[in-house]
Design a protein around this motif. Structure first.
Motif, PDB file in Angstrom:
ATOM      1  N   PRO A 412       0.805  -1.226   0.000  1.00 43.47           N
ATOM      2  CA  PRO A 412       0.000   0.000   0.000  1.00 43.47           C
ATOM      3  C   PRO A 412       0.836   1.274   0.000  1.00 43.47           C
ATOM      4  CG  PRO A 412      -0.939  -1.602   1.515  1.00 43.47           C
ATOM      5  CD  PRO A 412       0.357  -2.176   1.043  1.00 43.47           C
ATOM      6  N   ALA A 413       1.902   1.295   0.790  1.00 39.14           N
ATOM      7  CA  ALA A 413       2.735   2.504   0.842  1.00 39.14           C
ATOM      8  C   ALA A 413       3.408   2.759  -0.491  1.00 39.14           C
ATOM      9  CB  ALA A 413       3.773   2.380   1.951  1.00 39.14           C
ATOM     10  N   TRP A 414       3.830   1.690  -1.155  1.00 41.95           N
ATOM     11  CA  TRP A 414       4.489   1.879  -2.454  1.00 41.95           C
ATOM     12  C   TRP A 414       3.488   2.353  -3.509  1.00 41.95           C
ATOM     13  CZ3 TRP A 414       9.525   2.151  -3.570  1.00 41.95           C
ATOM     14  CH2 TRP A 414       9.868   2.237  -4.920  1.00 41.95           C
ATOM     15  N   MET A 415       2.274   1.836  -3.463  1.00 36.71           N
ATOM     16  CA  MET A 415       1.268   2.285  -4.414  1.00 36.71           C
ATOM     17  C   MET A 415       1.035   3.789  -4.266  1.00 36.71           C
ATOM     18  SD  MET A 415      -2.668   1.021  -5.085  1.00 36.71           S
ATOM     19  CE  MET A 415      -2.187  -0.689  -5.110  1.00 36.71           C
ATOM     20  N   LYS A 416       1.022   4.267  -3.044  1.00 33.07           N
ATOM     21  CA  LYS A 416       0.841   5.705  -2.825  1.00 33.07           C
ATOM     22  C   LYS A 416       2.034   6.485  -3.351  1.00 33.07           C
ATOM     23  CE  LYS A 416      -2.133   5.095   1.222  1.00 33.07           C
ATOM     24  NZ  LYS A 416      -2.263   5.241   2.687  1.00 33.07           N
ATOM     25  N   LYS A 417       3.234   5.935  -3.220  1.00 34.59           N
ATOM     26  CA  LYS A 417       4.421   6.616  -3.745  1.00 34.59           C
ATOM     27  C   LYS A 417       4.348   6.707  -5.269  1.00 34.59           C
ATOM     28  CE  LYS A 417       8.493   5.731  -1.868  1.00 34.59           C
ATOM     29  NZ  LYS A 417       8.890   6.904  -1.077  1.00 34.59           N
ATOM     30  N   VAL A 418       3.821   5.663  -5.911  1.00 34.13           N
ATOM     31  CA  VAL A 418       3.686   5.687  -7.371  1.00 34.13           C
ATOM     32  C   VAL A 418       2.618   6.688  -7.796  1.00 34.13           C
ATOM     33  CG1 VAL A 418       3.013   4.323  -9.393  1.00 34.13           C
ATOM     34  CG2 VAL A 418       4.493   3.313  -7.650  1.00 34.13           C
ATOM     35  N   LEU A 419       1.457   6.626  -7.139  1.00 36.68           N
ATOM     36  CA  LEU A 419       0.333   7.479  -7.531  1.00 36.68           C
ATOM     37  C   LEU A 419       0.560   8.945  -7.186  1.00 36.68           C
ATOM     38  CD1 LEU A 419      -2.755   5.297  -6.520  1.00 36.68           C
ATOM     39  CD2 LEU A 419      -1.923   5.753  -8.824  1.00 36.68           C
ATOM     40  N   PHE A 420       1.185   9.204  -6.051  1.00 35.14           N
ATOM     41  CA  PHE A 420       1.222  10.572  -5.539  1.00 35.14           C
ATOM     42  C   PHE A 420       2.606  11.220  -5.562  1.00 35.14           C
ATOM     43  CE2 PHE A 420      -2.188   8.516  -2.735  1.00 35.14           C
ATOM     44  CZ  PHE A 420      -3.151   8.676  -3.720  1.00 35.14           C
ATOM     45  N   ASP A 421       3.670  10.403  -5.671  1.00 36.40           N
ATOM     46  CA  ASP A 421       5.022  10.959  -5.686  1.00 36.40           C
ATOM     47  C   ASP A 421       5.771  10.664  -6.977  1.00 36.40           C
ATOM     48  OD1 ASP A 421       4.616  11.934  -3.158  1.00 36.40           O
ATOM     49  OD2 ASP A 421       5.533  10.226  -2.154  1.00 36.40           O
ATOM     50  N   TYR A 539      11.396  -6.112  -2.086  1.00 32.53           N
ATOM     51  CA  TYR A 539      10.829  -6.267  -0.736  1.00 32.53           C
ATOM     52  C   TYR A 539      10.030  -5.035  -0.329  1.00 32.53           C
ATOM     53  CZ  TYR A 539      10.573  -7.435   4.223  1.00 32.53           C
ATOM     54  OH  TYR A 539      10.122  -7.722   5.485  1.00 32.53           O
ATOM     55  N   GLN A 540      10.477  -3.864  -0.736  1.00 37.82           N
ATOM     56  CA  GLN A 540       9.771  -2.639  -0.388  1.00 37.82           C
ATOM     57  C   GLN A 540       8.520  -2.460  -1.243  1.00 37.82           C
ATOM     58  OE1 GLN A 540      12.096   0.914  -0.963  1.00 37.82           O
ATOM     59  NE2 GLN A 540      10.619   2.248   0.063  1.00 37.82           N
ATOM     60  N   ARG A 541       8.551  -2.939  -2.488  1.00 37.65           N
ATOM     61  CA  ARG A 541       7.455  -2.702  -3.429  1.00 37.65           C
ATOM     62  C   ARG A 541       6.355  -3.745  -3.353  1.00 37.65           C
ATOM     63  NH1 ARG A 541       7.891  -3.354  -8.671  1.00 37.65           N
ATOM     64  NH2 ARG A 541       9.669  -4.752  -8.523  1.00 37.65           N
ATOM     65  N   LEU A 542       6.742  -5.000  -3.309  1.00 41.01           N
ATOM     66  CA  LEU A 542       5.815  -6.091  -3.605  1.00 41.01           C
ATOM     67  C   LEU A 542       5.288  -6.774  -2.357  1.00 41.01           C
ATOM     68  CD1 LEU A 542       7.842  -7.700  -6.533  1.00 41.01           C
ATOM     69  CD2 LEU A 542       6.018  -5.986  -6.676  1.00 41.01           C
ATOM     70  N   GLN A 543       4.092  -7.300  -2.481  1.00 47.37           N
ATOM     71  CA  GLN A 543       3.528  -8.118  -1.410  1.00 47.37           C
ATOM     72  C   GLN A 543       4.029  -9.553  -1.580  1.00 47.37           C
ATOM     73  OE1 GLN A 543      -0.362  -7.475   0.023  1.00 47.37           O
ATOM     74  NE2 GLN A 543      -0.740  -5.667  -1.240  1.00 47.37           N
ATOM     75  N   PRO A 544       4.328 -10.228  -0.471  1.00 47.01           N
ATOM     76  CA  PRO A 544       4.970 -11.547  -0.562  1.00 47.01           C
ATOM     77  C   PRO A 544       4.152 -12.585  -1.313  1.00 47.01           C
ATOM     78  CG  PRO A 544       4.298 -11.041   1.699  1.00 47.01           C
ATOM     79  CD  PRO A 544       4.177  -9.784   0.915  1.00 47.01           C
ATOM     80  N   GLY A 545       2.818 -12.558  -1.171  1.00 46.20           N
ATOM     81  CA  GLY A 545       2.005 -13.544  -1.883  1.00 46.20           C
ATOM     82  C   GLY A 545       2.107 -13.390  -3.394  1.00 46.20           C
ATOM     83  N   TRP A 546       2.084 -12.161  -3.845  1.00 46.24           N
ATOM     84  CA  TRP A 546       2.209 -11.921  -5.287  1.00 46.24           C
ATOM     85  C   TRP A 546       3.604 -12.300  -5.772  1.00 46.24           C
ATOM     86  CZ3 TRP A 546       4.904  -9.471  -9.045  1.00 46.24           C
ATOM     87  CH2 TRP A 546       4.274  -9.272 -10.272  1.00 46.24           C
ATOM     88  N   PHE A 547       4.620 -11.933  -5.014  1.00 47.06           N
ATOM     89  CA  PHE A 547       6.000 -12.256  -5.372  1.00 47.06           C
ATOM     90  C   PHE A 547       6.162 -13.764  -5.531  1.00 47.06           C
ATOM     91  CE2 PHE A 547      10.310 -13.409  -4.011  1.00 47.06           C
ATOM     92  CZ  PHE A 547      11.099 -12.589  -4.809  1.00 47.06           C
ATOM     93  N   ASN A 548       5.635 -14.510  -4.580  1.00 49.96           N
ATOM     94  CA  ASN A 548       5.743 -15.964  -4.621  1.00 49.96           C
ATOM     95  C   ASN A 548       5.060 -16.532  -5.858  1.00 49.96           C
ATOM     96  OD1 ASN A 548       5.152 -18.826  -4.023  1.00 49.96           O
ATOM     97  ND2 ASN A 548       5.958 -18.340  -1.981  1.00 49.96           N
ATOM     98  N   SER A 549       3.855 -16.069  -6.130  1.00 50.03           N
ATOM     99  CA  SER A 549       3.100 -16.598  -7.267  1.00 50.03           C
ATOM    100  C   SER A 549       3.724 -16.192  -8.598  1.00 50.03           C
ATOM    101  CB  SER A 549       1.656 -16.103  -7.208  1.00 50.03           C
ATOM    102  OG  SER A 549       1.034 -16.566  -6.036  1.00 50.03           O
ATOM    103  N   TYR A 550       4.243 -14.965  -8.657  1.00 50.18           N
ATOM    104  CA  TYR A 550       4.830 -14.500  -9.913  1.00 50.18           C
ATOM    105  C   TYR A 550       6.093 -15.292 -10.262  1.00 50.18           C
ATOM    106  CZ  TYR A 550       6.712 -11.378 -13.460  1.00 50.18           C
ATOM    107  OH  TYR A 550       7.198 -10.873 -14.638  1.00 50.18           O
ATOM    108  N   LEU A 551       6.948 -15.564  -9.274  1.00 51.81           N
ATOM    109  CA  LEU A 551       8.161 -16.323  -9.559  1.00 51.81           C
ATOM    110  C   LEU A 551       7.838 -17.720 -10.073  1.00 51.81           C
ATOM    111  CD1 LEU A 551      10.808 -15.522  -6.805  1.00 51.81           C
ATOM    112  CD2 LEU A 551      10.432 -14.448  -9.009  1.00 51.81           C
TER     113      LEU A 551
END
Length: 842
Positions: A412-421, A539-551
């Motif tokens: 969530p924090a990274w999404m805000k950095k992308v959208l707002f910063d 690690y700062q950007r991604l959620q672990p569940g998505w990271f696991n599934s994507y790999l």
């Protein structure tokens, strides 16, 4: 474009030599492609452009918001979409040509085809229209403190403007201005083949038949000159706060280049207008009588009371009628009128999260670049204008990433950095992420999270492959948990396990393991084959569940991606690490990446060390640095004096003499840099704050360590009102940094002064404030001594401050630490202050 199951069946029949390879891909990805990422359905209602999912009435609701129906009418349901705000007219005379403004007010659609501004003079005879438009022009221009600017004195690089316009993303909404402006050859999408597809899906063909977005710009050359247009492009949200024209994060030089290109080589002459007092008074009366204040706020003029409810209005008359002479007239197509009527006739109900997301992505034209679920994506007509520097990455390197399951993908924090910063990790992609303004998209991160994550797990995600039930939010395969223990409470066994997994993760990423570092940068060090996303951002950007599934199955998320899988069908290809256990290997990589920049380099990672020197022009280098943070900027001056600026916090963070910097590989970019000589370091917290009182503590930049790897406040700069705006190069290529502290615009420029024996850095801060206000400037921290009323010293640095109120307050006695705070009384308009930094010899 992505293929359907019918395509694969046909292709298998035609080419038996690829059956085995194709079936492997189909068995891994077919279900996910068909259900989530690749099912192309019929486009939404044509009342709105592009490939969107909205029905007729839903499109009408977006139009009601865009046209600001609630500004005049009562009982208009305020939907989930923020209502579009009209442009700010406070400085319109400094932005728009008087002649264009006069013609636009007399006939908006004639002067600016496609405008959403209604014709409020439609019932008046032509002569009267012109008289009212003339008076309104005088009144509006009289509101501006500055007049229409003269042409830019500096040379404008029209070719650079042309290249920027056709690469950074302008084409997605406006279409190409010059059909020959793009690449000489149409880039082939990852999913295109040389053979024709006889069984092309009808819905896919229908998507390709949709006309691309093309907001016209033919009026621009008459409306602006290069100078006024460049100022608008640099800060569009200052004038149009609704974000329909987003901020493309352009520098002042880039803004001027694009403006010059759009205006053309022979700008139209502009005759200055000096407001006539009698016409100003008449214009003010017209502004009130025509109820312009319903949309445009000006001091001392109130909007008229709301008129009748739209729900019960006769929709064959009024604003939606093409023949009415008593109401303002919008230039609407029949499909748009029909959509608005459908929205007004339909029973109102609260929007679901899915509809909120769909409306937002459609209204802000996000789907012109991104795919989410079944909709959106780059139009074929615009495909060649999406480019990247890493050609081997294919579409991944040039097309903005899909938004399907984005709430499960990004923290969530990274999404805000992308959208707002405007945070970005795809340095190779020419297209930029627009900034629409926090107020306009602040609802979106929570909406995505609720849509894409269920009970803490990614919705519609399984261990590599999603099922139809999962796509509907039903049953799904639970992936392995990858929670890293709290360093303050972990047990001895957990410490040993971490040690084992991190060593394994390091080995897996290295050249003797999966060799991820061949295609991904690591901690600012360049990969040898492709320079993909830096792995340490994961690690700062991604959620672990998505990271696991994507790999496990990258192709299920981005069909035909060049990213391979090391665990086909869930089986590890490398058996020598952690006994080939898939879950433990992926977990090991996650544990290792959690170390952040403190992680030891994987085996086989090679870095080139380069020393940068300065000649007779200043040199500016951007990258990470221990003296300037992740968004560091080093500036070397010809006088052998250098400094570092932390762009994340807007702070002068280091000064040194002698040689410039060393970097870990050749060229400009995100590589590490360090001062070539010993530097005097300064605090890297934000420098400007509006404190509650003189004793309020200064908000400090969060510090991450090996034990505390997660940033407790990733939005720290934004939360304290800071925003970096970029920089431009002036005389001798010396940069001027531009940033904002709350509502104050700041320009920050430093030059070398003094003799060769004793150089000093003169720093000039220029402020532009919309109102008088008091802010504090944190000038120095550490063991500070006061040499005179305006001269302070800390170690080898002497600082001379202007004659303003200062406060030296103690932070600790052992070690002795204090901070020097200056109370700045910032007046309305422009002002400046000067500081002198003198590095002393040992």
């Amino acid at each position: 474009m992505p293929r359907t199951p019918a395509f694969w069946r046909t292709r298998l029949r035609r080419n038996s030599t690829v059956i085995e390879t194709t079936m492997k891909r189909v068995s891994a990805c077919l279900c996910f492609w068909f259900v989530i990422a690749n099912s192309v359905v019929a486009a939404g209602d044509p009342a709105l452009p592009g490939h969107h999912p909205l029905t007729q009435s839903q499109a009408g609701e977006v139009l009601i918001s865009e046209l600001r129906c609630a500004a005049c009418h009562s009982v208009v349901e305020r939907g989930s979409l923020p209502e579009k705000a009209a442009p700010d007219l406070a400085a319109v005379g400094a932005r728009i040509s008087p002649e264009f403004l006069r013609r636009f007010l007399a006939s908006p659609a004639l002067a600016h085809p496609g405008t959403t501004m209604p014709d409020v003079l439609v019932s008046r005879p032509e002569a009267e229209r012109n008289q009212i438009a003339e008076a309104l022009t005088h009144f509006l221009i009289s509101q501006s403190k500055a007049g229409f600017p003269t042409e830019a004195s500096e040379p404008i690089d029209l070719q650079q403007g042309k290249a920027l316009f056709h690469s950074v993303g302008c084409v997605a909404c406006h279409g190409p201005k010059d059909a020959s402006a793009g690449a000489p050859q149409q880039p082939k999408r990852n999913d295109e083949d040389d053979e024709d597809d006889e069984d092309e899906d009808k819905a896919l063909a229908a998507k390709r038949a949709i006309k691309p977005n093309a907001v016209p710009l033919g009026h621009v050359a008459a409306k602006y000159n290069a100078k006024s247009l460049s100022e608008f492009l640099f800060q569009p949200l200052k004038v149009r706060s609704s974000g329909w024209m987003p901020d493309m994060k352009l520098t002042t030089a880039e803004s001027l280049a694009i403006a010059g290109y759009l205006i053309g080589e022979q700008p139209q002459p502009v005759k200055p207008l000096v407001p006539d007092a009698s016409l100003v008074e008449k214009g003010k009366k017209h502004f009130q009588e025509l109820n312009c204040a319903a949309c445009h706020s000006l001091p001392g003029i109130a909007a008229a009371p709301l008129i009748g409810a739209l729900k019960t209005a006769d929709l064959t008359r009024g604003c939606l009628s093409k023949t009415s002479v008593r109401s303002p007239r919008f230039q609407l197509e029949d499909v748009q009128v029909n959509a608005i009527v459908a929205a007004l006739r339909e029973e109102t109900s609260a929007d679901s999260d899915k509809l909120v997301a769909a409306k937002t992505l459609t209204a802000f034209r996000c789907t012109t670049c991104h795919i989410r679920d079944d909709f959106g994506g780059v139009h074929d007509a615009h495909n060649l204008f999406f480019a990247g520097s890493e050609l081997k990455l294919g579409d991944d390197g040039r097309i903005p990433p899909p938004l399907t399951l984005i709430g499960a993908k990004l923290q969530p924090a990274w999404m805000k950095k992308v959208l707002f910063d405007g945070e970005s990790v795809r340095h190779y992609m020419a297209t930029r992420m627009p900034q629409y303004g926090t107020a306009n998209l602040q609802h979106l991160p929570a909406v995505f999270s609720r849509l894409d994550v269920l009970n803490g797990e990614p919705n519609a995600l399984a261990s590599g492959v999603a099922s139809p039930a999962a796509s509907a939010g039903g049953s799904r395969v639970k992936g392995p948990e990858m929670k890293i223990p709290n360093p303050e409470s972990r047990t001895d066994s957990e410490r040993e396990r971490e040690k084992l997994l991190r060593a394994a993760g390091r080995e897996l990423l290295g050249d003797k393991g999966l060799n991820c570092i061949a295609c991904h940068n690591f901690n600012g060090k360049v990969a040898q084959v492709n320079q993909g996303i830096d792995l340490l951002t994961s690690y700062q950007r991604l959620q672990p569940g998505w990271f696991n599934s994507y790999l496990r199955n990258p192709g299920a998320f981005r069909p035909r991606t060049v990213m391979p899988t090391a665990w086909p069908n869930g089986v590890a290809a490398l058996k020598t690490v952690l006994d080939g256990h898939t879950d433990r290997q992926i977990e090991a990589i996650w544990y290792y990446l959690s170390l952040g920049t403190s992680a030891a380099d994987p085996p086989g990672l090679r870095a080139v060390s380069t020393k940068l020197t300065v000649d007779d022009q200043a040199k500016t280098y951007r990258g990470r640095s221990r003296v300037a943070g992740f968004r560091g900027i080093a500036v070397g001056l010809p006088e052998k004096l250098s400094y570092a600026f932390n762009a994340e916090t807007g702070t002068l963070s280091a000064i040194w003499q002698g040689d410039f910097i060393g970097v870990n590989w050749s060229g400009q970019g995100s590589g590490d840099f360090n001062p070539a000589n010993e530097a005097i370091t300064l605090a890297q917290d934000v420098s400007f704050m509006s404190l509650a009182d003189e004793n309020a503590p200064w908000p400090l930049l969060p510090v991450m360590t090996k034990e505390a790897r997660t940033n407790p406040s990733p939005l720290y700069p934004k939360n304290v009102g800071y925003q970096f705006r970029g920089y431009f190069l002036g005389e001798s290529s010396i940069p001027t940094f531009q940033y904002r502290s709350d509502t104050i615009e700041i320009e920050d420029r430093s030059v070398a002064v003094g003799t060769e024996e004793q150089r000093q850095l003169r720093r000039v801060l220029q402020f532009d404030s919309p109102s008088p206000q008091t802010v504090w400037f944190r000038a120095l921290t550490g063991d500070i001594g006061q040499e005179s009323e305006h001269v302070f010293r800390r170690g080898r640095l002497r600082l001379t401050i202007p004659a303003i109120e200062s406060k030296l307050r103690s932070l600790s006695d052992e070690p002795k630490r204090s901070e020097l705070l200056l109370r700045l009384q910032i007046p309305q308009g422009k002002s400046s202050l000067e500081f002198l930094y003198e590095p002393l010899k040992k």
